[in-house]
Design a protein around this motif. Structure first.
Motif, short mmCIF file in Angstrom:
data_model
loop_
_atom_site.label_atom_id
_atom_site.label_comp_id
_atom_site.label_asym_id
_atom_site.label_seq_id
_atom_site.Cartn_x
_atom_site.Cartn_y
_atom_site.Cartn_z
N MET A 1 15.49 21.50 -50.22
CA MET A 1 16.08 20.29 -50.77
C MET A 1 16.67 20.62 -52.13
N LYS A 2 17.97 20.37 -52.31
CA LYS A 2 18.65 20.65 -53.57
C LYS A 2 18.52 19.47 -54.52
N ARG A 3 18.54 19.78 -55.81
CA ARG A 3 18.41 18.76 -56.84
C ARG A 3 19.56 18.88 -57.83
N GLY A 4 20.01 17.79 -58.39
CA GLY A 4 21.08 17.80 -59.35
C GLY A 4 21.47 16.40 -59.76
N MET A 5 22.69 16.25 -60.30
CA MET A 5 23.21 14.96 -60.72
C MET A 5 24.33 14.55 -59.78
N LEU A 6 24.51 13.25 -59.63
CA LEU A 6 25.57 12.72 -58.80
C LEU A 6 26.67 12.19 -59.72
N ARG A 7 27.86 12.77 -59.59
CA ARG A 7 28.97 12.42 -60.47
C ARG A 7 30.20 12.03 -59.66
N ARG A 8 31.09 11.30 -60.35
CA ARG A 8 32.44 11.06 -59.85
C ARG A 8 33.38 11.39 -60.99
N GLY A 9 33.89 12.62 -60.96
CA GLY A 9 34.70 13.10 -62.06
C GLY A 9 33.83 13.28 -63.29
N ALA A 10 34.18 12.61 -64.38
CA ALA A 10 33.40 12.69 -65.62
C ALA A 10 32.30 11.64 -65.66
N GLN A 11 32.29 10.73 -64.70
CA GLN A 11 31.30 9.66 -64.70
C GLN A 11 30.04 10.10 -63.97
N THR A 12 28.88 9.92 -64.59
CA THR A 12 27.59 10.25 -63.98
C THR A 12 27.04 9.01 -63.31
N LEU A 13 26.84 9.11 -62.00
CA LEU A 13 26.32 7.97 -61.23
C LEU A 13 24.81 7.94 -61.24
N CYS A 14 24.17 9.11 -61.14
CA CYS A 14 22.71 9.19 -61.12
C CYS A 14 22.32 10.56 -61.64
N THR A 15 21.32 10.61 -62.53
CA THR A 15 21.00 11.86 -63.21
C THR A 15 20.02 12.73 -62.44
N ARG A 16 19.20 12.16 -61.57
CA ARG A 16 18.18 12.94 -60.85
C ARG A 16 18.30 12.62 -59.36
N VAL A 17 19.02 13.47 -58.68
CA VAL A 17 19.28 13.25 -57.26
C VAL A 17 18.70 14.41 -56.45
N GLU A 18 18.04 14.07 -55.37
CA GLU A 18 17.55 15.05 -54.40
C GLU A 18 18.34 14.87 -53.12
N ARG A 19 18.92 15.95 -52.63
CA ARG A 19 19.75 15.88 -51.42
C ARG A 19 19.04 16.59 -50.27
N THR A 20 18.92 15.89 -49.17
CA THR A 20 18.29 16.48 -47.99
C THR A 20 19.28 17.42 -47.32
N GLU A 21 18.74 18.54 -46.81
CA GLU A 21 19.59 19.54 -46.16
C GLU A 21 19.22 19.77 -44.71
N HIS A 22 17.97 19.48 -44.35
CA HIS A 22 17.50 19.78 -43.00
C HIS A 22 16.97 18.50 -42.36
N ALA A 23 16.86 18.57 -41.04
CA ALA A 23 16.37 17.40 -40.29
C ALA A 23 14.95 17.04 -40.70
N ARG A 24 14.12 18.04 -41.02
CA ARG A 24 12.75 17.75 -41.42
C ARG A 24 12.70 16.96 -42.72
N GLU A 25 13.59 17.29 -43.65
CA GLU A 25 13.64 16.57 -44.92
C GLU A 25 14.14 15.14 -44.71
#
Length: 359
Positions: A1-25
């Motif tokens: 599971m990758k972690r990072g920030m969610l942005r749209r250009g220079a705008q930060t939508l969410c600072t702590r985001v976890e993204r699922t990569e596999h079906a188990r996650e």
């Protein structure tokens, strides 16, 4: 599971985001978490549905999606997420809320966040398609339903065995009553008839050897256990024996018995103590209580706990570990031998073919 920030250009939508990569996650989701911190979110992609079974927190599901453009970002994905976050903040759920963000991207997303990219090549999206899109949700639903389905199947088996045991006990009770009617209402004769009737429960083969082995086991082991069974004579009572009992007729001067011959010519006046006539006193009615041992896993413990009013229905220990609020007649035997027994009752009534003496 990758972690990072969610942005749209220079705008930060969410600072702590976890993204699922596999079906188990995707299947696990937020299960097992007590809360999410402010500005923390779970980004699920692909996502067709979000389940809330087992959630211990309030959540905001913010969908984001759009059409895929080969080699580029989905049209409107970031804008829809930004609008959803803005609406959540205006509604008072932005700060301190617990969010679960589901991005339902048909072929992938192009929103970049903190060094992680959720974009996927068009060719790969075309090959994997909708086949894997709902795999995580389906697995989660299956895991949730599996214990209930297993309990239902085991319950059907156990209640089928209970029905068989009750039918066998009804037959055995009738056999016990018939033996008592032919042998002066003696308890030993009724026990013999009961053992013969219960023998099919312990037969493991259809041959003569199997029948004899089952009868031997029932007589010498099963019914020899303390409190494994009880035979109560409901009629005739001791009061009827006092009203109509006669000594010195067939069994000698020391044995009292209720006459059984020429009943149609005898007086029909009810007795003073019993309130029944001598004709009714020649009806043998018995009640048999038998402690049946259940063998189907998990269901036997659940039924045992419910019938003894044990608070811990899902206890995996042996009988006697938890204190019952209302122990039944089989609780002590179950505790002594470590089995799961419940009482089954049956009644039978036959006309006496010999003078009733009891004993």
């Amino acid at each position: 599971m990758k972690r990072g920030m969610l942005r749209r250009g220079a705008q930060t939508l969410c600072t702590r985001v976890e993204r699922t990569e596999h079906a188990r996650e995707r299947m696990r989701g937020l299960l097992g978490r007590d809360l999410l911190a402010d500005q923390q979110a779970l980004w699920i992609t692909p996502c067709n549905a979000v389940h809330t079974v087992g959630m211990r927190m309030p959540i905001d599901g913010l969908p984001g999606g759009g059409r895929h453009r080969a080699g580029g970002a989905p049209r409107g994905a970031a804008q829809s997420l930004a609008r959803s976050l803005a609406r959540a903040r205006r509604a008072g759920t932005g700060r301190g809320a617990r969010r679960r963000i589901g991005a339902a991207a048909r072929a992938g997303t192009g929103i970049r966040g903190g060094g992680m990219s959720a974009s996927r090549p068009g060719a790969r999206a075309g090959t994997r398609g909708a086949g894997n899109r709902g795999r995580g949700a389906s697995m989660a639903e299956f895991i949730i339903v599996l214990p209930l389905l297993l309990l239902l199947c085991l319950g059907i088996i156990q209640f089928g065995l209970l029905y068989q045991a009750k039918a066998t006990l009804d037959y055995a009770t009738l056999q016990a009553a018939r033996e008592g009617a032919l042998n002066y209402g003696r308890a030993s004769a009724m026990r013999s008839g009961l053992a013969r009737g219960l023998a099919p429960l312990f037969a493991h083969s259809a041959g003569l050897v199997g029948q004899q082995s089952a009868l031997l086991y029932t007589n010498t082991i099963e019914l020899s256990k303390p409190q494994a069974y009880r035979i109560d004579v409901i009629n005739p009572t001791n009061a009827a024996l006092q009203d109509f009992g006669r000594a010195g007729e067939y069994a000698g001067s020391t044995v009292r018995e209720i006459p059984n011959d020429t009943l149609m010519f005898r007086n029909t006046t009810p007795g003073g103590s019993s309130g029944i006539s001598v004709q009714d006193g020649n009806l043998l009615k018995i009640r048999v209580t038998y402690c049946y041992a259940m063998y189907v896993p998990f269901v036997n413990r659940t039924i045992f706990a419910l019938m003894n009013k044990i608070n811990n229905v899902y206890s995996t220990g042996k009988p006697g570990v938890d204190v019952p609020l209302a122990p039944n007649a089989c609780y002590l035997l179950s505790t002594a031998e470590g089995s799961w027994r419940i009482p089954l009752e049956s009644e039978a009534i036959v006309r006496m073919q010999t003078p009733f003496r009891g004993g």
